[in-house]
Write an enzyme that holds these catalytic residues in place. Sequence first.
Site, mmCIF file in Angstrom:
data_model
loop_
_atom_site.group_PDB
_atom_site.id
_atom_site.type_symbol
_atom_site.label_atom_id
_atom_site.label_comp_id
_atom_site.label_asym_id
_atom_site.label_seq_id
_atom_site.Cartn_x
_atom_site.Cartn_y
_atom_site.Cartn_z
ATOM 1 C CB CYS A 112 -0.986 0.005 1.513
ATOM 2 S SG CYS A 112 -2.418 0.837 0.754
ATOM 3 C CG HIS A 162 -3.436 -3.993 3.331
ATOM 4 N ND1 HIS A 162 -3.005 -3.366 4.178
ATOM 5 C CD2 HIS A 162 -4.429 -3.017 2.464
ATOM 6 C CE1 HIS A 162 -2.829 -2.199 3.703
ATOM 7 N NE2 HIS A 162 -4.011 -2.037 2.716
ATOM 8 C CD GLU A 209 -1.613 -6.009 5.261
ATOM 9 O OE1 GLU A 209 -0.566 -6.409 4.234
ATOM 10 O OE2 GLU A 209 -1.414 -4.677 5.648
ATOM 11 C CB SER A 223 -0.757 -13.748 37.325
ATOM 12 O OG SER A 223 -0.728 -13.717 36.200
ATOM 13 C CB SER A 247 0.779 -19.891 32.683
ATOM 14 O OG SER A 247 -0.123 -19.419 33.898
#
Length: 525
Positions: free
Chosen positions: A86, A181, A183, A235, A241
């Site tokens: 673009c 685009h 993506e 947490s 984790s």
Amino acid sequence: MSQNIHDHKILILDFGSQYTQLIARRVREAGVYCEIHHYDFPESAFQEFQPRGVILSGSPESAHLEDSPRVPDYILSADLPVLGICYGMQTIAEQLGGKVEGSNKSEFGYASIAIPTGSPLLSDLEDSVQEGNIFNHDVWMSHGDKVTAVPGGFDVIASSDSAPIAAMACEEKKIYGLQFHPEVTHTKSGQQILNRFVHELCGCGRLWTPANIIDNAISTIQEKVGSDQVLLGLSGGVDSSVVAALLHRAIGDQLTCVFVDNGLLRLHEGDQVMETFSRNMGVRVIRVDAEDVFLGKLAGVEDPESKRKIIGNTFIEVFDEEATKLGDVKWLAQGTIYPDVIESAGSKHGTAHVIKSHHNVGGLPEDMNMGLVEPLRELFKDEVRNIGIELGLPHEMIYRHPFPGPGLGVRVLGEVKKEYCDILRQADAIFIDELHNADWYQKVSQAFVVFLPVKSVGVVGDARRYSYVLAVRAVETIDFMTARWAHLPYELLEVISNRIINEIRDVSRVTYDISSKPPATIEWE
Ligand code: XMP
């Protein structure tokens, strides 16, 4: 071929497009490491980075104006493949002698492009329809300006009705431009186009895989911390984790996690975290039962911002106390991920998007004087999840909805009391349970119950009931900056409401929150 995950990489230069992170995620999905940098990337940093190719993002700017942002000249003469998307294409055209024109008619949405045979980037894509020497393909357009003349040495390699130069290429220099685009998933073969660019044109291998990323992270952590002790505030959320699992694999007993049970967690959450990490994975976790401390400090406080501050500060105090008890700890591990890094770098350049400043319980005490270990710094959230799965963490933990740092503290409106938290925990568990039963949990981005400190009258059997009101909230969102309230089926809402009112004596009424963000926020406080 060497297996160093950083051997083959792509540089993405950001001109301020809303899709830049999406480009990076697609390149990573192609198994190639990439980094996003400001378009004004210094040549010395480029030499050090040594990419195999460069992708230029889109932009809200207009390439035909004189003071618009430009690709550094050294990039266009670096003898490396370049793909402009673009605005990226438009600035290449302007800079190399072509022409871009503004238009007051923008083109948003699907367009069919015609691609002549023989283009290494675009021809013979999956989902193309071939008619003679032309392939027709559906792509996603989002632009106002367009290229009206290609620079010398370039050919037009795709055209659409409204953009006769929908893509251009200088095959000799391997410089490409796409007006559409690739993506976004609406461009049917967008991933295939990016795969071709990074693999075939730039020669990158698929080195960036979860297994390789884990191996690399483990050896990097081992080198960095040696035989030192490392501390992690766990947490129960995805990022901390995964850091715990990764560090445990890398340094075993040198890791100590501190899990602060602040009384503001969901039903059985503390036990689940201990079950997963301490009992099943053998990670050393110190569970600090700090419910009384937190609720004590919150007593009598109604203002949401004051509550957030108290919760954040108390967390740090408790965490600090535990760290001091442990003594000889040199490193603090954190779950910082790549979007955090990009956003803080963006703010340095003044190109950052507006980011909410949340207190993240688990944030580090600044005066602790420890080095930082941040093994997820290069990863997007979906990559963190893939690694978590590869490391053997339970699927439910990895694909859980986000939970705010201040926890139920911002879901009990006004003053937080244990009695209210207990009611909320039960109701929340019922809601989540029914979302799973109806296969709706993964269809919404976040779902929870809010406790309202008001009472209403109900009737149960022959008896009058005067008790609390709850609000049920479920939203759909991509980035949590904007959100739509989820259109849960009425039948499901009915089951949820009936169960909550029948199973929890202290609730007389359940409401469903039909506010979108903006103007409402996702949490109520
Ligand atoms: P809002 O309410 O701002 O929430 O629309 C957007 C997302 O952020 C989460 N949230 C927080 N997360 N600490 C966090 O770690 C916080 O203080 C915090 N406040 C909101 C919220 O749950 C939603 O996912």
